[in-house]
Write a protein that holds these residues in place. Structure first.
Motif, PDB file in Angstrom:
ATOM      1  N   PRO A 112       6.526   4.384   2.641  1.00 27.01           N
ATOM      2  CA  PRO A 112       6.274   3.138   3.371  1.00 27.01           C
ATOM      3  C   PRO A 112       4.903   2.569   3.024  1.00 27.01           C
ATOM      4  O   PRO A 112       4.050   3.261   2.464  1.00 27.01           O
ATOM      5  N   VAL A 113       4.698   1.308   3.396  1.00 22.59           N
ATOM      6  CA  VAL A 113       3.400   0.681   3.123  1.00 22.59           C
ATOM      7  C   VAL A 113       2.283   1.368   3.910  1.00 22.59           C
ATOM      8  O   VAL A 113       1.108   1.260   3.544  1.00 22.59           O
ATOM      9  N   ALA A 114       2.639   2.100   4.973  1.00 26.51           N
ATOM     10  CA  ALA A 114       1.628   2.786   5.782  1.00 26.51           C
ATOM     11  C   ALA A 114       1.151   4.083   5.150  1.00 26.51           C
ATOM     12  O   ALA A 114       0.222   4.728   5.667  1.00 26.51           O
ATOM     13  N   HIS A 115       1.735   4.477   4.025  1.00 27.92           N
ATOM     14  CA  HIS A 115       1.308   5.715   3.348  1.00 27.92           C
ATOM     15  C   HIS A 115      -0.156   5.611   2.931  1.00 27.92           C
ATOM     16  O   HIS A 115      -0.603   4.595   2.396  1.00 27.92           O
ATOM     17  N   VAL A 116      -0.921   6.675   3.168  1.00 24.94           N
ATOM     18  CA  VAL A 116      -2.325   6.726   2.745  1.00 24.94           C
ATOM     19  C   VAL A 116      -2.403   7.536   1.449  1.00 24.94           C
ATOM     20  O   VAL A 116      -2.053   8.721   1.431  1.00 24.94           O
ATOM     21  N   PRO A 117      -2.797   6.904   0.359  1.00 24.36           N
ATOM     22  CA  PRO A 117      -2.810   7.598  -0.938  1.00 24.36           C
ATOM     23  C   PRO A 117      -3.723   8.817  -0.959  1.00 24.36           C
ATOM     24  O   PRO A 117      -4.791   8.821  -0.348  1.00 24.36           O
ATOM     25  N   ARG A 118      -3.276   9.825  -1.714  1.00 28.20           N
ATOM     26  CA  ARG A 118      -4.070  11.033  -1.919  1.00 28.20           C
ATOM     27  C   ARG A 118      -4.433  11.158  -3.393  1.00 28.20           C
ATOM     28  O   ARG A 118      -3.787  10.569  -4.259  1.00 28.20           O
ATOM     29  N   ALA A 119      -5.439  11.954  -3.662  1.00 26.72           N
ATOM     30  CA  ALA A 119      -5.964  12.087  -5.024  1.00 26.72           C
ATOM     31  C   ALA A 119      -4.858  12.496  -5.992  1.00 26.72           C
ATOM     32  O   ALA A 119      -4.048  13.377  -5.704  1.00 26.72           O
ATOM     33  N   GLY A 120      -4.844  11.818  -7.138  1.00 24.66           N
ATOM     34  CA  GLY A 120      -3.936  12.185  -8.215  1.00 24.66           C
ATOM     35  C   GLY A 120      -2.565  11.551  -8.133  1.00 24.66           C
ATOM     36  O   GLY A 120      -1.745  11.732  -9.060  1.00 24.66           O
ATOM     37  N   GLU A 121      -2.268  10.830  -7.069  1.00 22.54           N
ATOM     38  CA  GLU A 121      -0.930  10.244  -6.936  1.00 22.54           C
ATOM     39  C   GLU A 121      -0.744   9.088  -7.915  1.00 22.54           C
ATOM     40  O   GLU A 121      -1.674   8.334  -8.216  1.00 22.54           O
ATOM     41  N   SER A 122       0.483   8.981  -8.405  1.00 24.51           N
ATOM     42  CA  SER A 122       0.856   7.865  -9.280  1.00 24.51           C
ATOM     43  C   SER A 122       1.746   6.913  -8.489  1.00 24.51           C
ATOM     44  O   SER A 122       2.792   7.316  -7.972  1.00 24.51           O
ATOM     45  N   LEU A 161      -7.547   3.930 -10.082  1.00 25.21           N
ATOM     46  CA  LEU A 161      -8.167   3.180  -8.997  1.00 25.21           C
ATOM     47  C   LEU A 161      -8.751   4.176  -8.007  1.00 25.21           C
ATOM     48  O   LEU A 161      -8.064   5.094  -7.557  1.00 25.21           O
ATOM     49  N   VAL A 162     -10.013   3.989  -7.646  1.00 24.93           N
ATOM     50  CA  VAL A 162     -10.655   4.824  -6.644  1.00 24.93           C
ATOM     51  C   VAL A 162     -10.465   4.159  -5.286  1.00 24.93           C
ATOM     52  O   VAL A 162     -10.824   2.995  -5.092  1.00 24.93           O
ATOM     53  N   THR A 163      -9.869   4.891  -4.336  1.00 22.82           N
ATOM     54  CA  THR A 163      -9.618   4.364  -3.002  1.00 22.82           C
ATOM     55  C   THR A 163     -10.668   4.903  -2.016  1.00 22.82           C
ATOM     56  O   THR A 163     -11.496   5.750  -2.373  1.00 22.82           O
ATOM     57  N   ASP A 164     -10.576   4.435  -0.770  1.00 23.83           N
ATOM     58  CA  ASP A 164     -11.556   4.885   0.227  1.00 23.83           C
ATOM     59  C   ASP A 164     -11.070   6.080   1.038  1.00 23.83           C
ATOM     60  O   ASP A 164     -11.783   6.600   1.884  1.00 23.83           O
ATOM     61  N   GLY A 165      -9.816   6.500   0.795  1.00 23.41           N
ATOM     62  CA  GLY A 165      -9.292   7.680   1.474  1.00 23.41           C
ATOM     63  C   GLY A 165      -8.706   7.424   2.848  1.00 23.41           C
ATOM     64  O   GLY A 165      -8.132   8.336   3.454  1.00 23.41           O
ATOM     65  N   VAL A 166      -8.838   6.187   3.379  1.00 20.71           N
ATOM     66  CA  VAL A 166      -8.299   5.896   4.712  1.00 20.71           C
ATOM     67  C   VAL A 166      -7.374   4.674   4.711  1.00 20.71           C
ATOM     68  O   VAL A 166      -6.530   4.538   5.586  1.00 20.71           O
ATOM     69  N   SER A 167      -7.528   3.785   3.750  1.00 25.29           N
ATOM     70  CA  SER A 167      -6.697   2.578   3.718  1.00 25.29           C
ATOM     71  C   SER A 167      -5.261   2.918   3.342  1.00 25.29           C
ATOM     72  O   SER A 167      -4.998   3.826   2.546  1.00 25.29           O
ATOM     73  N   THR A 168      -4.313   2.167   3.906  1.00 21.10           N
ATOM     74  CA  THR A 168      -2.906   2.376   3.581  1.00 21.10           C
ATOM     75  C   THR A 168      -2.607   1.850   2.184  1.00 21.10           C
ATOM     76  O   THR A 168      -3.357   1.038   1.622  1.00 21.10           O
ATOM     77  N   LEU A 169      -1.470   2.284   1.653  1.00 20.90           N
ATOM     78  CA  LEU A 169      -1.066   1.822   0.333  1.00 20.90           C
ATOM     79  C   LEU A 169      -0.799   0.321   0.353  1.00 20.90           C
ATOM     80  O   LEU A 169      -1.099  -0.387  -0.613  1.00 20.90           O
ATOM     81  N   GLY A 170      -0.252  -0.178   1.463  1.00 26.01           N
ATOM     82  CA  GLY A 170      -0.041  -1.617   1.583  1.00 26.01           C
ATOM     83  C   GLY A 170      -1.337  -2.384   1.461  1.00 26.01           C
ATOM     84  O   GLY A 170      -1.409  -3.410   0.771  1.00 26.01           O
ATOM     85  N   HIS A 171      -2.387  -1.894   2.112  1.00 27.91           N
ATOM     86  CA  HIS A 171      -3.695  -2.543   2.035  1.00 27.91           C
ATOM     87  C   HIS A 171      -4.235  -2.482   0.607  1.00 27.91           C
ATOM     88  O   HIS A 171      -4.802  -3.463   0.102  1.00 27.91           O
ATOM     89  N   VAL A 172      -4.056  -1.353  -0.054  1.00 24.57           N
ATOM     90  CA  VAL A 172      -4.537  -1.200  -1.430  1.00 24.57           C
ATOM     91  C   VAL A 172      -3.849  -2.203  -2.350  1.00 24.57           C
ATOM     92  O   VAL A 172      -4.499  -2.868  -3.173  1.00 24.57           O
ATOM     93  N   VAL A 173      -2.525  -2.326  -2.204  1.00 24.21           N
ATOM     94  CA  VAL A 173      -1.770  -3.247  -3.057  1.00 24.21           C
ATOM     95  C   VAL A 173      -2.237  -4.681  -2.832  1.00 24.21           C
ATOM     96  O   VAL A 173      -2.465  -5.437  -3.785  1.00 24.21           O
ATOM     97  N   GLU A 174      -2.422  -5.058  -1.569  1.00 18.13           N
ATOM     98  CA  GLU A 174      -2.860  -6.421  -1.297  1.00 18.13           C
ATOM     99  C   GLU A 174      -4.292  -6.651  -1.780  1.00 18.13           C
ATOM    100  O   GLU A 174      -4.624  -7.763  -2.223  1.00 18.13           O
TER     101      GLU A 174
END
Length: 241
Positions: free
Chosen positions: A62-72, A29-42
């Protein structure tokens, strides 16, 4: 989006919420680099009310974590029984869950219910004001931030809905203590106190009555009592503490 690529895997219990191509193991999944993991999941379709632990490369975040490249990312469901902190466990059900509301009340569970569609903002506000767990099949409603707490009702069948709620939240069961019509508490009543609600045959046949302290409705062991008794006995056998 044109940001970090991550891999997301949902637990089997959560896969019905997501699109078919994401139900089979971890997918990129390609993210925007600023959204939290909670937002991504929803954004992938899963309300956070259904999410338990979030793992990034095997460690809880926490849900506030901001994903970084390569994370599983591994998304787990809520643990059962689910503990809701704070106020005594109470529920609020939307307009589509009337039968479930009546059955929870039959078991003595404090259950508010809106018989008309008052809209998601009003439901969320009532959940917060009264500290009630919002139960609904509306994912959009369960994503509202003002909710105090919430839970998705997975089945459309009342029997399965009741089992699911009792298994997930394990509320205290006190059968025959609440009005199934309005959620008020019941008290013993004499035949004279409820005489205006009784047909002639009922007055002659029954001697034991209860009455709602809120709306005044009378109750007795009528024609449907055996069916209600079966619901109560099954719930007590499977879920009473």
């Amino acid at each position: 989006m044109n940001g970090p690529e991550i891999h997301v895997e949902f637990a089997p219990e959560l896969r019905p919420f997501v699109a078919g191509d994401r139900r089979r193991g971890a997918t990129p999944l390609v993210t925007d680099g600023v959204s939290t993991l909670g937002h991504v999941v929803e954004s992938l379709g899963v309300p956070l009310t259904e999410v338990g632990t979030l793992l990034v490369d095997g460690r809880p975040v926490p849900v506030a974590h901001v994903p970084r490249a390569g994370e599983s990312v591994t998304v787990r469901p809520v643990e059962r029984p689910q503990r809701v902190p704070g106020a005594p466990l109470r529920f609020l059900l939307d307009v589509h869950l009337g039968t479930l509301a009546r059955r929870l009340r039959l078991l003595g569970v404090d259950t508010a219910y809106e018989s008309t569609d008052i809209g998601d903002p009003a439901l969320a506000a009532r959940s917060a004001a009264e500290k009630r767990v919002m139960l609904s099949r509306d994912r959009g409603l369960l994503r509202r931030r003002e909710l105090w707490a919430g839970g998705y009702v997975y089945s459309t069948r009342p029997e399965e809905q009741l089992r699911d709620v009792l298994d997930r939240f394990r509320p205290e069961l006190r059968p025959w203590t609440r009005c199934t019509a309005c959620n008020g508490l019941l008290k013993e009543a004499t035949k004279d106190e409820v005489a205006d609600q009784l047909a002639g045959g009922t007055r002659r046949t029954y001697d034991v009555f209860a009455q709602c302290t809120a709306c005044g409705r009378a109750y007795w062991k009528g024609a449907h009592h055996e069916q209600l008794e079966a619901i109560v006995e099954r719930a007590l056998t499977e879920y009473a503490s």
